[in-house]
Structures are given as C-alpha cells and as structure tokens.
Design a protein around this motif. Sequence first.
Motif, short mmCIF file in Angstrom:
data_model
loop_
_atom_site.label_atom_id
_atom_site.label_comp_id
_atom_site.label_asym_id
_atom_site.label_seq_id
_atom_site.Cartn_x
_atom_site.Cartn_y
_atom_site.Cartn_z
N VAL A 103 7.50 -7.02 18.22
CA VAL A 103 8.57 -6.67 17.29
C VAL A 103 9.65 -5.84 17.99
N ASN A 104 9.29 -5.13 19.07
CA ASN A 104 10.20 -4.22 19.78
C ASN A 104 10.85 -3.25 18.81
N PRO A 105 10.04 -2.40 18.17
CA PRO A 105 10.56 -1.55 17.10
C PRO A 105 11.53 -0.50 17.61
N THR A 106 12.50 -0.19 16.75
CA THR A 106 13.40 0.93 17.05
C THR A 106 12.72 2.25 16.75
N LYS A 107 11.75 2.23 15.83
CA LYS A 107 10.95 3.41 15.52
C LYS A 107 9.49 2.98 15.37
N ALA A 108 8.59 3.79 15.91
CA ALA A 108 7.15 3.54 15.78
C ALA A 108 6.48 4.86 15.43
N LEU A 109 5.78 4.87 14.31
CA LEU A 109 5.18 6.10 13.80
C LEU A 109 3.68 5.95 13.65
N CYS A 110 3.01 7.09 13.66
CA CYS A 110 1.57 7.14 13.43
C CYS A 110 1.28 8.25 12.45
N ASN A 111 0.65 7.91 11.34
CA ASN A 111 0.19 8.90 10.36
C ASN A 111 -1.33 9.03 10.46
N LYS B 92 3.42 14.45 25.20
CA LYS B 92 4.09 15.63 24.66
C LYS B 92 5.53 15.29 24.26
N ASP B 93 6.10 16.16 23.43
CA ASP B 93 7.51 16.05 23.01
C ASP B 93 7.82 14.71 22.36
N LEU B 94 6.88 14.21 21.56
CA LEU B 94 7.11 12.94 20.88
C LEU B 94 7.97 13.10 19.63
N GLY B 95 7.87 14.26 19.02
CA GLY B 95 8.62 14.50 17.78
C GLY B 95 7.82 14.12 16.56
N ASN B 96 8.14 14.77 15.45
CA ASN B 96 7.48 14.51 14.18
C ASN B 96 8.51 14.11 13.14
N PRO B 97 8.36 12.96 12.51
CA PRO B 97 9.36 12.50 11.53
C PRO B 97 9.33 13.37 10.28
N PRO B 98 10.50 13.58 9.68
CA PRO B 98 10.55 14.34 8.42
C PRO B 98 10.15 13.45 7.24
N PRO C 88 0.83 -1.21 0.00
CA PRO C 88 0.00 0.00 0.00
C PRO C 88 0.87 1.25 0.00
N SER C 89 0.38 2.29 -0.63
CA SER C 89 1.10 3.56 -0.64
C SER C 89 0.87 4.28 0.68
N VAL C 90 1.84 5.10 1.07
CA VAL C 90 1.70 5.89 2.30
C VAL C 90 0.58 6.90 2.07
N PRO C 91 -0.40 6.95 2.97
CA PRO C 91 -1.53 7.88 2.77
C PRO C 91 -1.07 9.33 2.75
N ASP C 92 -1.84 10.16 2.09
CA ASP C 92 -1.58 11.60 2.07
C ASP C 92 -2.03 12.16 3.42
N PHE C 93 -1.18 11.98 4.43
CA PHE C 93 -1.57 12.24 5.81
C PHE C 93 -1.56 13.74 6.13
N ASP C 94 -2.28 14.08 7.19
CA ASP C 94 -2.29 15.46 7.70
C ASP C 94 -1.23 15.66 8.78
N VAL C 95 -1.00 14.62 9.59
CA VAL C 95 0.00 14.68 10.66
C VAL C 95 0.71 13.35 10.75
N SER C 96 2.03 13.40 10.92
CA SER C 96 2.83 12.21 11.20
C SER C 96 3.58 12.47 12.50
N ILE C 97 3.56 11.49 13.40
CA ILE C 97 4.16 11.69 14.72
C ILE C 97 4.76 10.38 15.22
N TYR C 98 5.84 10.48 15.99
CA TYR C 98 6.39 9.29 16.63
C TYR C 98 5.47 8.88 17.78
N LEU C 99 5.33 7.57 17.97
CA LEU C 99 4.47 7.07 19.03
C LEU C 99 5.21 7.09 20.37
N PRO C 100 4.46 7.20 21.46
CA PRO C 100 5.08 7.05 22.78
C PRO C 100 5.51 5.59 22.99
#
Length: 244
Positions: free
Chosen positions: A210-218, A166-172, A109-121
């Motif tokens: 999976v114990n991910p090194t990165k976890a994101l939410c779009n 708070k202060d989760l960060g937003n991936p570029p 699947p293609s990455v959705p045209d998201f409004d916000v992308s953020i790292y998960l807690p």
Amino acid sequence: MRFRAKIVDLACLNHFSQTGVHGVITAVISSSLPPAGIINTIAKLAKTCILRLTVCKLYFILSDKVANGGASMWCELSQPSLSSSSRVVTHDIPVGVIPRRMWNDFREPSVPDFDVSIYLPVLKTMKSVVERMKNLSNFIVIEANLSGEMNLKIETDLVSVTTHFKDLGNPPWASEDGCQSSAQGRDLESMAEACIDIKKLQQLLAGQQVNPTKALCNIVHKRIIHFILLHEEVSLQYFIPAIA
C-alpha cells in the motif's frame, strides 16, 4: 472498479432468489482501478475475504474472530468513477452471497480502547527485523510508550533479542469528550506490550504494498495489537490478538 450481479440461467436465478447464497459478480474494470498493491496486500493476508459494495466505497473484510485467536482486517477505499475514455474489461468472479440477517457481523470495527498509540518505523526496516526474528521464535513482543519508543522482542530458552526504535512520535487521538482513551494520564515512559504470533505480523509486512503515508500501531496491554495503514483514500486496519 464497479460491480454488478449477473445470472444467465433461469434455474439459477430462481435458486438465488430463494436461498441468496450463490451468485456471480461481473467486475467492470477500467483504467481507474483501485491500486493493485491493495489487492496484493490483502491476498497475502487471506485466501478469501468479504467484499462489501456501496455507491461510494469498496470494503474488503477479513472476519476471523479475534477472541478465538484469529486476525481480522478492515480495508476501505473510494470507488473510482468510469470516464468516457476508459477501456472496459469484464471478469466474472464466483461469490457466496451473505444473507442480510448476517450483515451486522461485518460492520467496521471500533478503535480499541488502547493504552499506547505510536507511529510505526519504516515498514521495510520493520519487515527485515521481523523476518530475522521469525527464524528464532514463533512469537514476538511489541512494546511501546508515549515517548515515541518501540521495541520488538523475542525471548527463548537460548536467546533474547531486542530491536529498539526511538523518536517515532505518538499520534494525537481524541474522543468525542476530548479524552485520549485509556492513554490519557499514562506515564510517558511506561511500556504497553502484547505478545503475538510472529507469522501473522510477518504476513502483514511481507504483503504490504500500500506504501502508506501514515502507519500506526495501537496496543491494548497484553490483549491486542491494532495496525492502521493510511494512503490517500485508502485505509487498512489489521487486528492481531495477543497470545495468552
């Protein structure tokens, strides 16, 4: 892990070649298995899934139609190679073979045209929060902005509960033309949100090994939540549609 097709009965072979709908996969398992946590995570999300095999990679696909309210998943991992010192065990797994004409239905699947992308807690913390909220409501609202803030909310006639991160960060994120999807130019404090089935979210968090090194939410505002879990050579994407 490597796979090969194995059919021992001539009649079955003829039937297989004519219809292409049944078969047996023989898994040749070495000490270089894909992490068991991946399989356990997928097992929590679905009883059956699509397995796609290539020379270099394995793909596990859950193809429920998001448009019809179902969650979908795409998990990709590199195939480990067998060494001369590997201990080999075989295990036959009955499968249904997907006709070639349907292969296009199971592309990444293609990455959705998201409004916000953020790292998960921390996922264990998020899991604990969601499990408590699940006892109060069948639905949860996830909202986030481009300032690294995320809220988990439930609202019923009797109670309203919100957990703030708070202060989760937003991936570029950058597309080929250098734009950051629909998030470009968005007010940093403006929240994008989606209300989803809390059980689908809880399944993902409860089975997560999976114990991910990165976890994101779009977040596509009021349409879909797209989770991405990354760990070494493993990536897992999970799509949960919004409740209208």
